[in-house]
Motif scaffolding. Structure first.
Motif, mmCIF file in Angstrom:
data_model
loop_
_atom_site.group_PDB
_atom_site.id
_atom_site.type_symbol
_atom_site.label_atom_id
_atom_site.label_comp_id
_atom_site.label_asym_id
_atom_site.label_seq_id
_atom_site.Cartn_x
_atom_site.Cartn_y
_atom_site.Cartn_z
ATOM 1 N N GLY A 50 0.744 -1.171 0.101
ATOM 2 C CA GLY A 50 0.052 -0.189 0.071
ATOM 3 C C GLY A 50 0.806 1.182 -0.086
ATOM 4 N N ALA A 51 2.082 1.263 0.018
ATOM 5 C CA ALA A 51 2.945 2.330 -0.148
ATOM 6 C C ALA A 51 3.090 3.034 -1.229
ATOM 7 N N GLY A 52 2.839 2.451 -2.461
ATOM 8 C CA GLY A 52 2.851 3.097 -3.887
ATOM 9 C C GLY A 52 3.953 2.418 -4.717
ATOM 10 N N LYS A 53 4.466 1.118 -4.628
ATOM 11 C CA LYS A 53 5.340 0.701 -5.474
ATOM 12 C C LYS A 53 4.445 0.466 -6.667
ATOM 13 N N SER A 54 3.537 -0.141 -6.640
ATOM 14 C CA SER A 54 2.970 -0.543 -7.938
ATOM 15 C C SER A 54 2.606 0.648 -9.048
ATOM 16 N N GLY A 55 2.032 2.042 -8.349
ATOM 17 C CA GLY A 55 1.936 3.308 -8.952
ATOM 18 C C GLY A 55 3.468 3.603 -9.446
ATOM 19 N N GLY A 56 4.363 3.370 -8.801
ATOM 20 C CA GLY A 56 5.672 3.790 -9.173
ATOM 21 C C GLY A 56 6.110 3.113 -10.502
ATOM 22 N N VAL A 57 5.895 1.658 -10.570
ATOM 23 C CA VAL A 57 5.860 0.831 -11.610
ATOM 24 C C VAL A 57 5.363 1.124 -12.889
ATOM 25 N N ASN A 58 4.012 1.614 -12.437
ATOM 26 C CA ASN A 58 3.110 1.973 -13.744
ATOM 27 C C ASN A 58 3.778 3.422 -14.355
ATOM 28 N N VAL A 59 4.148 3.970 -13.713
ATOM 29 C CA VAL A 59 4.845 5.348 -14.106
ATOM 30 C C VAL A 59 6.011 4.995 -15.109
ATOM 31 N N LEU A 60 6.969 4.138 -14.476
ATOM 32 C CA LEU A 60 7.866 3.599 -15.197
ATOM 33 C C LEU A 60 7.450 3.001 -16.500
ATOM 34 N N LEU A 61 6.804 2.126 -16.502
ATOM 35 C CA LEU A 61 6.180 1.346 -17.871
ATOM 36 C C LEU A 61 5.592 2.425 -18.722
ATOM 37 N N GLY A 62 4.886 3.727 -18.180
ATOM 38 C CA GLY A 62 4.611 4.455 -19.233
ATOM 39 C C GLY A 62 5.444 5.300 -19.793
ATOM 40 N N ASP A 63 6.655 5.383 -19.209
ATOM 41 C CA ASP A 63 7.906 5.934 -19.853
ATOM 42 C C ASP A 63 8.298 4.738 -20.884
ATOM 43 N N LEU A 64 8.802 3.822 -20.302
ATOM 44 C CA LEU A 64 9.384 2.858 -21.300
ATOM 45 C C LEU A 64 8.808 2.256 -22.400
ATOM 46 N N THR A 65 7.314 2.093 -22.221
ATOM 47 C CA THR A 65 6.545 1.732 -23.764
ATOM 48 C C THR A 65 6.632 2.982 -24.475
ATOM 49 N N ALA A 66 6.891 4.076 -24.120
ATOM 50 C CA ALA A 66 6.846 5.121 -25.191
ATOM 51 C C ALA A 66 8.367 4.990 -25.853
ATOM 52 N N CYS A 67 9.273 4.293 -25.519
ATOM 53 C CA CYS A 67 10.561 4.007 -26.174
ATOM 54 C C CYS A 67 10.671 3.240 -27.214
#
Length: 608
Positions: free
Chosen positions: A292-309
């Motif tokens: 519940g600390a936000g790890k999944s949200g951080g991974v989603n943000v990272l994937l949002g950037d990586l999928t644009a590459c």
């Protein structure tokens, strides 16, 4: 000297007697010993309230300037007018360089300058006491003083100056006697000041004094941050006081910040508003924190950037049966949701790593430079602790990738709740994670597990993070504890982003594909000991069934088309296979692309 002390004692005794009998004392300045004290008291009050008295001080200076100009330089009035016009222009155009960042502040400064300059011009030409100049100066001073008195940043700066003026007493109370305030800056959320530490004091001493500093400065709990200065001077510390939490509310994701893995990804914002940028090329990363600390949200943000590459191939392992990473399936080339699939995926990653290493050796190169034709491979593992417990043999492959994957651009990004030795398996994996995002943890020792031994004592205190999404980042670029918060990318945003980026995903490079084919066709023992290659005729049957399922899904697609993710689920094949087959069918004029990432059959489609 003794007579002076006796005199002061007598004054206090007489004052007590007068109060006892109801007599109101009256101070007279004709006493030669009392007059300096009275004048010094007035001077101290004037200095203490110098900010509030600034409009009257300026008005007095303008009046004196007008008297001097009229008496000695009356012919200078055109010069005064020209200088006024130039100053107004400078403030309007370049006022931001003199601590006037907002347009309304520059406008106020320019109008005040124009008023004072115009009054000086008229005073030099007509005389400062010629009606109605005195009345204009008085009324204008009062009207222009009201915005000055009401200005929030000015009032905050005055409050901070008065608070820090008592620093010697505060330092004595909190155990930092001998330290001094060197400079202070007020910003939108509070203020920060540079602290010069006393002899023998260190930043760690200041960090241990944080609870006492919060009490002495009158802030809320958790409102004081102490960190080393950027110049790494041992006798300096930066103290930040948070009065309004800039991360109290979630921060909406602004969209992808990169288009290539060679660029630093933007994961969130620090408390001062600066972006959290970190390069990920040839680096392993760890996302850790309690549930519940936000790890999944951080991974989603990272994937949002990586999928644009377009120079990154994404593989993923999600042992929650795809609950977390399935929404990104259309952008993920290979997704493992069982321990057996995870083990096979990591074994293939090692095969690719070896194949790329051989290719680099033949080329005489040291590192794999990512491009759309030769993309990097990033493997995202959600809940790494489950991988260690359910697929222990996969940890051997992960350990090999962690040790040897940098040069061939095969990297790991692991997310876990508590990266203990049991959870991370081999110790080499955790030691190779040079980018670490630590979200809220339950105990201080968990912070040392994630960030490194002794980091909590040095000021990295993730157990004090108070909201989901807040984190501390440790990397070669970020070696000072600074709180940050990730962007918020909700489920709808994930779906829309995945559909948008699915059509720009690259395919696996020829070197890696050939390495996988050689590993599948050889009769020698495979790197993955529990997965045996299927016979060729069985593979042909599986491909034929997948093509039939693809054709059926395209024929049954609604008017707005079907996404690649749905086609992957219907066929059971990878995104690369589905996307390549759609391209072939499109060239044969059997399917059409309705929108980005959505396809449907043309009326004349036939079974492939």
């Amino acid at each position: 000297m003794s007579r002076h002390r006796v005199s002061r004692h007598q004054i206090r005794r007489n004052a007590r007697r007068m109060r006892r009998y109801g007599v109101q004392p009256v101070g007279m300045i004709d006493d030669l010993e009392f007059a300096p004290l009275f004048i010094a008291g007035i001077a101290r009050l004037a200095w203490r309230y110098r900010s509030e008295l600034a409009p009257f001080t300026i008005a007095t200076s303008v009046l004196l300037g007008g008297m001097i100009l009229r008496h000695w330089f009356p012919e200078w009035w055109p010069t005064v007018l020209i200088i006024t016009i130039m100053l107004v222009g400078v403030l309007v155009v370049w006022g931001r360089w003199v601590n006037l960042p907002r347009p309304i502040e520059r406008g106020y400064a320019a109008f005040t300058t124009a008023f004072a300059g115009t009054w000086l011009t008229l005073a030099a030409y007509h005389g400062p006491f010629t009606a109605p100049l005195p009345a204009v100066l008085g009324i204008g001073t009062f009207l222009l003083a009201v915005p000055w008195w009401a200005h929030r940043r000015r009032r905050a700066r005055v409050r901070v100056e008065r608070t820090l003026a008592a620093w010697p007493d505060i330092a004595q109370a909190v155990g930092l006697a001998g330290s001094r305030v060197q400079s202070a800056i007020v910003d939108l959320w509070g203020y920060r000041f540079r602290l010069g530490l006393g002899l023998g004091q260190t930043v760690e001493d200041a960090v241990s004094s944080v609870p006492r500093l919060e009490s002495a400065l009158g802030t809320a709990r958790g409102g004081v941050r102490v960190q080393p200065v950027a110049s790494k001077q041992a006798n300096r510390a930066d103290v930040r006081v948070i009065e309004t939490d800039p991360h109290a509310d979630a921060i909406a994701w602004p969209g992808p910040s990169i288009t290539s893995i060679t660029q630093p990804a933007k994961l969130g914002l620090f408390e001062d508003g600066n972006p959290v940028r970190v390069p990920l090329l040839r680096r392993h990363a760890l996302f850790a924190g309690m549930s519940g600390a936000g790890k999944s949200g951080g991974v989603n943000v990272l994937l949002g950037d990586l999928t644009a590459c377009q120079d990154v191939i994404l593989w993923a392992i999600d042992l929650k049966r795809g609950m977390e990473l399935q929404p990104w399936a259309s952008c993920i080339d290979r997704l493992a949701t069982t321990p057996q699939e995870a083990e096979a995926l990591l074994a293939d990653a090692v095969v690719i790593l070896d194949g790329r290493a051989d290719d680099l050796t033949m080329r005489g190169e040291r590192v794999w430079e990512p491009s759309p034709e030769r993309p990097a491979l990033i493997i995202i593992v959600d809940e790494y602790a489950e991988l260690a417990s359910e697929a222990p043999r996969a940890i051997d492959y992960a350990d090999s990738i962690a040790r040897r994957g940098r040069a061939p651009a095969v990297n790991l990004i692991a997310a876990t709740q508590r990266p203990s030795k049991d959870a991370m398996g081999k110790s080499a994996i955790r030691s190779q994670m040079d980018v670490r995002l630590c979200f809220r943890v339950r105990e201080p020792r968990d912070g040392d597990l994630i960030l490194g031994q002794g980091m909590v004592k040095a000021g990295w205190q993730p157990h004090k993070l108070d909201a989901p999404g807040k984190f501390l980042i440790s990397s070669p670029e970020h070696d000072i504890p600074r709180r940050a918060r990730t962007y918020l990318l909700d489920d709808e945003g994930v779906r829309a982003t995945a559909e948008q980026h699915a059509v720009v995903r690259p395919v696996l490079d020829e070197v890696s594909a050939q390495a996988l084919e050689r590993a599948a066709d050889t009769s020698a023992p495979l790197p993955r000991p529990t997965v045996k290659p299927s016979p060729r005729h069985a593979r042909d049957n599986a491909v034929r069934e997948a093509e039939e399922a693809l054709a059926a899904a395209l024929r049954q697609a609604p008017g707005d088309g079907v996404s690649i993710g749905d086609l992957m689920r219907a066929t059971g094949m990878r995104r690369t296979w589905v996307y390549q087959r759609l391209q072939d069918l499109g060239r044969a004029r059997q399917v059409e692309q309705v929108t980005r990432g959505r396809w449907r059959a043309l009326p004349e489609i036939h079974d492939p």
